[in-house]
Design a protein around this motif. Structure first.
Motif, PDB file in Angstrom:
ATOM      1  N   GLY A  50       0.785  -1.224   0.000  1.00  0.00           N
ATOM      2  CA  GLY A  50       0.000   0.000   0.000  1.00  0.00           C
ATOM      3  C   GLY A  50       0.815   1.271   0.000  1.00  0.00           C
ATOM      4  N   GLU A  51       2.122   1.180  -0.219  1.00  0.00           N
ATOM      5  CA  GLU A  51       2.967   2.364  -0.234  1.00  0.00           C
ATOM      6  C   GLU A  51       3.270   2.744  -1.678  1.00  0.00           C
ATOM      7  OE1 GLU A  51       6.446   1.519   1.970  1.00  0.00           O
ATOM      8  OE2 GLU A  51       5.364   0.646   3.663  1.00  0.00           O
ATOM      9  N   GLY A  52       2.886   3.962  -2.053  1.00  0.00           N
ATOM     10  CA  GLY A  52       3.206   4.454  -3.378  1.00  0.00           C
ATOM     11  C   GLY A  52       2.203   4.059  -4.448  1.00  0.00           C
ATOM     12  N   ALA A  53       1.162   3.338  -4.076  1.00  0.00           N
ATOM     13  CA  ALA A  53       0.123   2.976  -5.036  1.00  0.00           C
ATOM     14  C   ALA A  53      -1.224   3.045  -4.328  1.00  0.00           C
ATOM     15  CB  ALA A  53       0.350   1.589  -5.600  1.00  0.00           C
ATOM     16  N   SER A  54      -2.205   3.547  -5.015  1.00  0.00           N
ATOM     17  CA  SER A  54      -3.494   3.773  -4.368  1.00  0.00           C
ATOM     18  C   SER A  54      -4.435   2.592  -4.506  1.00  0.00           C
ATOM     19  CB  SER A  54      -4.161   5.013  -4.974  1.00  0.00           C
ATOM     20  OG  SER A  54      -4.362   4.842  -6.363  1.00  0.00           O
ATOM     21  N   ARG A  55      -4.235   1.781  -5.529  1.00  0.00           N
ATOM     22  CA  ARG A  55      -5.150   0.664  -5.758  1.00  0.00           C
ATOM     23  C   ARG A  55      -4.353  -0.539  -6.231  1.00  0.00           C
ATOM     24  NH1 ARG A  55      -6.810   5.035  -7.777  1.00  0.00           N
ATOM     25  NH2 ARG A  55      -6.110   4.574  -9.862  1.00  0.00           N
ATOM     26  N   ARG A  56      -4.814  -1.677  -5.909  1.00  0.00           N
ATOM     27  CA  ARG A  56      -4.192  -2.879  -6.448  1.00  0.00           C
ATOM     28  C   ARG A  56      -5.299  -3.834  -6.867  1.00  0.00           C
ATOM     29  NH1 ARG A  56      -1.702  -6.920  -1.994  1.00  0.00           N
ATOM     30  NH2 ARG A  56      -1.507  -8.096  -3.925  1.00  0.00           N
ATOM     31  N   GLY A  57      -4.981  -4.693  -7.795  1.00  0.00           N
ATOM     32  CA  GLY A  57      -5.977  -5.652  -8.242  1.00  0.00           C
ATOM     33  C   GLY A  57      -5.366  -6.587  -9.247  1.00  0.00           C
ATOM     34  N   ALA A  58      -6.182  -7.483  -9.740  1.00  0.00           N
ATOM     35  CA  ALA A  58      -5.722  -8.442 -10.743  1.00  0.00           C
ATOM     36  C   ALA A  58      -6.535  -8.253 -12.010  1.00  0.00           C
ATOM     37  CB  ALA A  58      -5.878  -9.871 -10.233  1.00  0.00           C
ATOM     38  N   ASP A  59      -5.858  -7.958 -13.099  1.00  0.00           N
ATOM     39  CA  ASP A  59      -6.529  -7.915 -14.392  1.00  0.00           C
ATOM     40  C   ASP A  59      -6.861  -9.340 -14.814  1.00  0.00           C
ATOM     41  OD1 ASP A  59      -6.521  -5.243 -14.675  1.00  0.00           O
ATOM     42  OD2 ASP A  59      -5.047  -5.140 -16.289  1.00  0.00           O
ATOM     43  N   PRO A  73       5.318   8.944  -8.622  1.00  0.00           N
ATOM     44  CA  PRO A  73       6.610   9.074  -7.945  1.00  0.00           C
ATOM     45  C   PRO A  73       7.713   9.426  -8.934  1.00  0.00           C
ATOM     46  CG  PRO A  73       6.091   6.765  -8.305  1.00  0.00           C
ATOM     47  CD  PRO A  73       4.883   7.539  -8.747  1.00  0.00           C
ATOM     48  N   ALA A  74       8.790   9.992  -8.413  1.00  0.00           N
ATOM     49  CA  ALA A  74       9.965  10.240  -9.259  1.00  0.00           C
ATOM     50  C   ALA A  74      10.555   8.889  -9.666  1.00  0.00           C
ATOM     51  CB  ALA A  74      10.988  11.055  -8.474  1.00  0.00           C
ATOM     52  N   LEU A  76       8.884   9.053 -12.580  1.00  0.00           N
ATOM     53  CA  LEU A  76       7.803   8.890 -13.552  1.00  0.00           C
ATOM     54  C   LEU A  76       7.069  10.190 -13.835  1.00  0.00           C
ATOM     55  CD1 LEU A  76       6.287   5.447 -12.488  1.00  0.00           C
ATOM     56  CD2 LEU A  76       8.082   5.947 -14.158  1.00  0.00           C
ATOM     57  N   ASP A  77       6.892  11.026 -12.817  1.00  0.00           N
ATOM     58  CA  ASP A  77       6.195  12.285 -13.019  1.00  0.00           C
ATOM     59  C   ASP A  77       6.951  13.168 -14.013  1.00  0.00           C
ATOM     60  OD1 ASP A  77       4.049  14.153 -12.300  1.00  0.00           O
ATOM     61  OD2 ASP A  77       5.670  15.337 -11.426  1.00  0.00           O
ATOM     62  N   ALA A  78       8.282  13.199 -13.864  1.00  0.00           N
ATOM     63  CA  ALA A  78       9.101  14.004 -14.775  1.00  0.00           C
ATOM     64  C   ALA A  78       9.070  13.435 -16.191  1.00  0.00           C
ATOM     65  CB  ALA A  78      10.540  14.078 -14.259  1.00  0.00           C
ATOM     66  N   TRP A  79       9.115  12.090 -16.319  1.00  0.00           N
ATOM     67  CA  TRP A  79       9.024  11.471 -17.643  1.00  0.00           C
ATOM     68  C   TRP A  79       7.704  11.845 -18.313  1.00  0.00           C
ATOM     69  CZ3 TRP A  79      13.012   9.576 -20.049  1.00  0.00           C
ATOM     70  CH2 TRP A  79      14.046   8.956 -19.347  1.00  0.00           C
ATOM     71  N   ARG A  80       6.622  11.708 -17.551  1.00  0.00           N
ATOM     72  CA  ARG A  80       5.284  11.957 -18.106  1.00  0.00           C
ATOM     73  C   ARG A  80       5.169  13.398 -18.615  1.00  0.00           C
ATOM     74  NH1 ARG A  80      -0.347  12.107 -14.776  1.00  0.00           N
ATOM     75  NH2 ARG A  80      -1.748  11.246 -16.337  1.00  0.00           N
ATOM     76  N   THR A  81       5.636  14.343 -17.819  1.00  0.00           N
ATOM     77  CA  THR A  81       5.562  15.755 -18.205  1.00  0.00           C
ATOM     78  C   THR A  81       6.415  16.036 -19.435  1.00  0.00           C
ATOM     79  OG1 THR A  81       5.133  16.421 -15.916  1.00  0.00           O
ATOM     80  CG2 THR A  81       5.951  18.112 -17.413  1.00  0.00           C
ATOM     81  N   ALA A  82       7.630  15.506 -19.442  1.00  0.00           N
ATOM     82  CA  ALA A  82       8.549  15.769 -20.552  1.00  0.00           C
ATOM     83  C   ALA A  82       8.044  15.176 -21.857  1.00  0.00           C
ATOM     84  CB  ALA A  82       9.931  15.222 -20.211  1.00  0.00           C
ATOM     85  N   PHE A  83       7.537  13.950 -21.805  1.00  0.00           N
ATOM     86  CA  PHE A  83       7.046  13.310 -23.022  1.00  0.00           C
ATOM     87  C   PHE A  83       5.793  13.994 -23.563  1.00  0.00           C
ATOM     88  CE2 PHE A  83       9.782   9.598 -22.313  1.00  0.00           C
ATOM     89  CZ  PHE A  83      10.093   9.266 -23.614  1.00  0.00           C
ATOM     90  N   TYR A  84       4.921  14.420 -22.671  1.00  0.00           N
ATOM     91  CA  TYR A  84       3.641  14.967 -23.141  1.00  0.00           C
ATOM     92  C   TYR A  84       3.851  16.132 -24.104  1.00  0.00           C
ATOM     93  CZ  TYR A  84      -0.813  17.307 -23.379  1.00  0.00           C
ATOM     94  OH  TYR A  84      -1.954  17.905 -23.858  1.00  0.00           O
TER      95      TYR A  84
END
Length: 235
Positions: A50-59, A73-74, A76-84
């Motif tokens: 439960g640390e760093g993720a809000s939901r868990r489940g099985a597809d 989390p870092a 990933l946030d920086a990657w997402r912003t830069a790529f967008y």
């Protein structure tokens, strides 16, 4: 160490755009690198607690899936912003090609504000863990009024060493034709940009939409950990 935005800016965006236009996907070998990929993979046990993720489940297919909050989390946030910022240019060109009036804003923050206004505030980016016999069936992350047409996937474990099988697969369905399968040969630390659900295709009578889905094949041995990074949120 090179920052994510600098590294993303240095990519061959003319070549990436051409590859996405032609295939609906583009490999980015070594984008994360082996060390960064391993660090992200080590987040899986924390996410399970439960640390760093809000939901868990099985597809369907029994893969364990750990969804992050909208605040990633870092790094990933920086990657997402830069790529967008770069992908929005391609996305707007695709809309223009298809004769669609909608345009994506230049920054991720502005786009996510549109998501909030549309009632979309649930993060869709996640880590996945597949053990023996697990797989992820063909799917699309395209629910909601605000859908970004491109996303990023990455592999955080090493084929042939950490696991066997588990190939990343895409299918493309063109009108009146059978689905075209594509296997993306991802290695540890590799990433790929893929079409979320649709892309323009030039036929004999002009451009039209083709439908794409993606999946992960059955893992035959070991454990496969991967990342799927979405630019829009869910309702």
């Amino acid at each position: 160490m090179t920052s994510p935005d600098t590294l993303v800016d240095r990519l061959d965006w003319a070549g990436i755009g051409a590859q996405l236009d032609a295939e609906g996907c583009c490999l980015l070998p070594g984008l994360l690198g082996a060390e960064a990929a391993r660090r992200l993979a080590r987040r899986m046990p924390a996410a399970a607690d439960g640390e760093g993720a809000s939901r868990r489940g099985a597809d369907p297919g029994n893969a364990e899936v750990f969804y992050f909050d909208a605040a990633l989390p870092a790094p990933l946030d920086a990657w997402r912003t830069a790529f967008y910022g770069h992908l929005a240019v391609i996305a707007n060109r695709w809309n223009d090609t298809l004769g669609m009036d909608d345009r994506y804003p230049a920054t991720l923050g502005d786009f996510l504000r549109r998501n909030r206004k549309a009632g979309q505030a649930r993060g869709q980016s996640y880590l996945s863990r597949l053990g023996v016999e697990d797989h992820v069936p063909l799917h699309q992350r395209n629910a909601g009024e605000q859908v970004f047409p491109l996303q990023l996937v990455a592999l955080l474990s090493e084929p042939g060493t950490d696991f066997q099988g588990g190939e990343f697969v895409m299918t493309e369905q063109r009108p009146r034709m059978q689905s075209r399968p594509m296997v993306l040969p991802l290695g540890l630390g590799d990433a790929a940009l893929i079409a979320t659900a649709q892309r323009p295709f030039k036929g004999s009578k002009g451009h039209y939409r083709v439908n794409l889905k993606h999946a992960i094949g059955r893992v035959r041995q070991g454990e496969r950990i991967g990342l799927e990074l979405s630019f829009h949120d869910a309702a």
